[in-house]
Motif scaffolding. Structure first.
Motif, PDB file in Angstrom:
ATOM      1  N   SER A 103      -5.907   1.370  -2.557  1.00  0.00           N
ATOM      2  CA  SER A 103      -5.308   0.685  -3.704  1.00  0.00           C
ATOM      3  C   SER A 103      -3.997   0.075  -3.267  1.00  0.00           C
ATOM      4  N   ARG A 104      -3.765  -1.104  -3.748  1.00  0.00           N
ATOM      5  CA  ARG A 104      -2.524  -1.817  -3.488  1.00  0.00           C
ATOM      6  C   ARG A 104      -1.732  -1.785  -4.789  1.00  0.00           C
ATOM      7  N   TYR A 105      -0.441  -1.554  -4.697  1.00  0.00           N
ATOM      8  CA  TYR A 105       0.403  -1.486  -5.887  1.00  0.00           C
ATOM      9  C   TYR A 105       1.275  -2.720  -5.979  1.00  0.00           C
ATOM     10  N   ALA A 112      -2.164  -0.642 -10.134  1.00  0.00           N
ATOM     11  CA  ALA A 112      -2.900  -0.464  -8.887  1.00  0.00           C
ATOM     12  C   ALA A 112      -4.058  -1.456  -8.870  1.00  0.00           C
ATOM     13  N   LEU A 129       4.714   6.786  -8.191  1.00  0.00           N
ATOM     14  CA  LEU A 129       3.848   5.690  -8.614  1.00  0.00           C
ATOM     15  C   LEU A 129       3.143   6.033  -9.929  1.00  0.00           C
ATOM     16  N   TYR A 179       0.841  -1.196   0.000  1.00  0.00           N
ATOM     17  CA  TYR A 179       0.000   0.000   0.000  1.00  0.00           C
ATOM     18  C   TYR A 179       0.877   1.247   0.000  1.00  0.00           C
ATOM     19  N   ARG A 205       3.393   3.839 -13.218  1.00  0.00           N
ATOM     20  CA  ARG A 205       2.179   3.366 -13.901  1.00  0.00           C
ATOM     21  C   ARG A 205       2.220   3.787 -15.367  1.00  0.00           C
ATOM     22  N   SER A 211       3.279   9.239  -4.414  1.00  0.00           N
ATOM     23  CA  SER A 211       2.189   9.214  -5.386  1.00  0.00           C
ATOM     24  C   SER A 211       2.669   9.643  -6.768  1.00  0.00           C
TER      25      SER A 211
END
Length: 111
Positions: A73-75, A66, A55, A36, A59, A52
């Motif tokens: 949300s889990r990454y 995610a 990430l 997380y 992404r 963030s």
């Protein structure tokens, strides 16, 4: 047929993801499994806002995804083969240049 230019674009995108030490640390943390954002921020010692942003970059590069879980949300790595590839890249780099693991100054040189 995939062209040399297309392969170069793929490598450039991967290189962009690896061009920041925090993103590298984030990818290494996700090698161990999903996490997380709050936990990742604490582990890496960065703000949640900073994490963030990183990430979002990862992404955009297609390296992490995610997985929504309710309000959180889990990454995780987009593909588990990335964990292996990152490990291979680290091992290969150290085999070629054992000094690559030296501490780095802000100007990119070894301390």
């Amino acid at each position: 047929m995939v062209t040399v230019a297309a392969h170069a674009q793929v490598l450039a995108r991967f290189g962009h993801a690896l061009s920041d030490p925090t993103r590298c640390r984030l990818l290494i943390a996700l090698r161990d499994g999903p996490a997380y954002p709050a936990d990742l921020a604490d582990t890496l010692g960065v703000s949640r806002t900073n994490l963030s942003n990183h990430l979002a970059c990862l992404r955009g590069c297609g390296l992490v995804v995610a997985a929504p879980e309710g309000r959180r949300s889990r990454y995780e790595l987009a593909d588990r083969r990335l964990a292996h590839a990152l490990g291979d890249l680290i091992e290969l780099t150290l085999a070629i240049d054992p000094d690559a693991a030296c501490p780095v100054d802000t100007d990119g040189s070894c301390a």
